[in-house]
Scaffold this motif. Structure first.
Motif, PDB file in Angstrom:
ATOM      1  N   ALA A 204      42.137  16.004  56.409  1.00  0.00           N
ATOM      2  CA  ALA A 204      41.901  16.576  57.733  1.00  0.00           C
ATOM      3  C   ALA A 204      42.682  15.758  58.749  1.00  0.00           C
ATOM      4  O   ALA A 204      42.705  14.526  58.671  1.00  0.00           O
ATOM      5  CB  ALA A 204      40.421  16.554  58.079  1.00  0.00           C
ATOM      6  N   ILE A 205      43.303  16.421  59.714  1.00  0.00           N
ATOM      7  CA  ILE A 205      44.238  15.714  60.585  1.00  0.00           C
ATOM      8  C   ILE A 205      43.549  14.831  61.615  1.00  0.00           C
ATOM      9  O   ILE A 205      44.180  13.958  62.212  1.00  0.00           O
ATOM     10  CB  ILE A 205      45.198  16.701  61.266  1.00  0.00           C
TER      11      ILE A 205
ATOM     12  N   GLU B  69      34.869  16.835  60.909  1.00  0.00           N
ATOM     13  CA  GLU B  69      33.478  17.211  61.182  1.00  0.00           C
ATOM     14  C   GLU B  69      33.232  18.684  60.885  1.00  0.00           C
ATOM     15  O   GLU B  69      32.192  19.050  60.321  1.00  0.00           O
ATOM     16  CB  GLU B  69      33.156  16.890  62.646  1.00  0.00           C
ATOM     17  N   THR B  70      34.176  19.540  61.245  1.00  0.00           N
ATOM     18  CA  THR B  70      34.045  20.972  60.956  1.00  0.00           C
ATOM     19  C   THR B  70      33.956  21.214  59.462  1.00  0.00           C
ATOM     20  O   THR B  70      33.114  21.990  58.990  1.00  0.00           O
ATOM     21  CB  THR B  70      35.228  21.750  61.547  1.00  0.00           C
TER      22      THR B  70
ATOM     23  N   GLY C 181      30.210  21.912  54.360  1.00  0.00           N
ATOM     24  CA  GLY C 181      30.003  21.514  52.975  1.00  0.00           C
ATOM     25  C   GLY C 181      31.260  21.104  52.242  1.00  0.00           C
ATOM     26  O   GLY C 181      31.240  20.923  51.024  1.00  0.00           O
ATOM     27  N   VAL C 182      32.376  20.958  52.965  1.00  0.00           N
ATOM     28  CA  VAL C 182      33.642  20.542  52.357  1.00  0.00           C
ATOM     29  C   VAL C 182      33.791  19.035  52.528  1.00  0.00           C
ATOM     30  O   VAL C 182      33.853  18.530  53.664  1.00  0.00           O
ATOM     31  CB  VAL C 182      34.834  21.266  53.006  1.00  0.00           C
TER      32      VAL C 182
ATOM     33  N   VAL D  24      41.700  11.113  56.228  1.00  0.00           N
ATOM     34  CA  VAL D  24      41.984  11.353  57.641  1.00  0.00           C
ATOM     35  C   VAL D  24      43.023  10.306  58.038  1.00  0.00           C
ATOM     36  O   VAL D  24      42.713   9.110  58.052  1.00  0.00           O
ATOM     37  CB  VAL D  24      40.728  11.228  58.524  1.00  0.00           C
ATOM     38  N   PRO D  25      44.249  10.691  58.332  1.00  0.00           N
ATOM     39  CA  PRO D  25      45.280   9.687  58.625  1.00  0.00           C
ATOM     40  C   PRO D  25      44.997   8.953  59.924  1.00  0.00           C
ATOM     41  O   PRO D  25      44.291   9.450  60.812  1.00  0.00           O
ATOM     42  CB  PRO D  25      46.564  10.531  58.730  1.00  0.00           C
ATOM     43  N   ASP D  26      45.577   7.754  60.046  1.00  0.00           N
ATOM     44  CA  ASP D  26      45.392   6.962  61.256  1.00  0.00           C
ATOM     45  C   ASP D  26      45.981   7.665  62.475  1.00  0.00           C
ATOM     46  O   ASP D  26      45.435   7.592  63.572  1.00  0.00           O
ATOM     47  CB  ASP D  26      46.042   5.585  61.091  1.00  0.00           C
TER      48      ASP D  26
END
Length: 249
Positions: free
Chosen positions: A207-208, A214-215, A220-221, A226-228
């Motif tokens: 996730a970007i 959070e979405t 449920g995923v 999550v990149p810096d």
């Protein structure tokens, strides 16, 4: 790396998708291109009588430029991110501010000490974050928002949901909350929502940024990466590395 490292990518079907596919292939991955966003212009134009105008995307810049928008001579033009700034300059506009952090919160932080009493125009899609408008309002600005375009789900989308449900994805690259929502809607349309979520649990899900994570997690995923920096290139590289640890560039 084996070409069986299948990575789903959901970018709009324009140069962004082509660049994403090229990047994934350069990393040795097998891109599963499944655009989850398409642009539907509203025909609206940004206001011109403002002290600050905020553009949040290349698409928004292009639509504003095509409509003949011109900012106030004394107004400042703000861009969230280098890509938007580059599009503004290519269209002949001067860019007065790019926040250090390429996000709504980053722009609020950059402007909050100077916008009290100012008129601020925010021109963007119909899915813009309230963090930007609420933050500027809280800083004392008079904020007006113009919706330049809507982001819709292409009717043909969903091949990635089928591949996920079949356990045929090693990774997935979610670049906004809306890509998560549209992926799940495409899966549900096929009667595969739970199967697709289960399939993603064995893949490396990226996730970007925090809101996108959070979405996904609310739905449920599980998110693994999550990149810096909020950069598609960093997101893709991190997910590919996790999905195929033997890759070393």
């Amino acid at each position: 790396m084996s070409q069986e490292t299948r990575i789903a990518v959901f970018r709009p079907d324009d140069e962004r998708l082509a660049e994403a596919v090229d990047l994934l292939e350069s990393l040795g991955a097998d891109p599963i291109a499944d655009p989850m966003l398409a642009v539907e212009p509203t025909g609206a134009t940004p206001r011109e009588d403002t002290d600050y105008t905020v553009l949040t995307s290349k698409t928004g810049v292009e639509l504003a430029a095509d409509a003949g928008w011109r900012p106030s001579d004394s107004g400042a033009v703000c861009a969230i991110g280098d890509r938007t700034a580059r599009a503004l300059r290519e269209a002949g506009y001067e860019v007065d501010l790019i926040p250090e952090e390429f996000s709504s919160a980053g722009l609020v932080h950059a402007l909050e000490s100077e916008v009290a009493g100012s008129r601020v125009e925010v021109a963007r899609s119909d899915h813009g974050s309230s963090v930007l408008t609420d933050g500027l309002n809280d800083a004392g600005a008079y904020v007006h928002e113009t919706v330049l375009y809507r982001l819709i789900r292409p009717p043909e989308s969903g091949v990635s949901a089928e591949r996920a449900a079949a356990g045929e994805l090693e990774g997935a690259l979610f670049t906004s909350s809306l890509t998560v929502e549209h992926f799940l809607a495409a899966a549900a349309e096929r009667g595969l929502r739970e199967e697709a979520i289960t399939g993603l649990s064995t893949a490396v899900v990226g996730a970007i940024g925090g809101p996108t994570r959070e979405t996904a997690e609310r739905a449920g995923v599980d998110v693994d990466v999550v990149p810096d920096a909020a950069s598609f290139e960093e997101l893709a590289c991190d997910v590919v590395e996790r999905a195929a640890p033997s890759y070393r560039g």
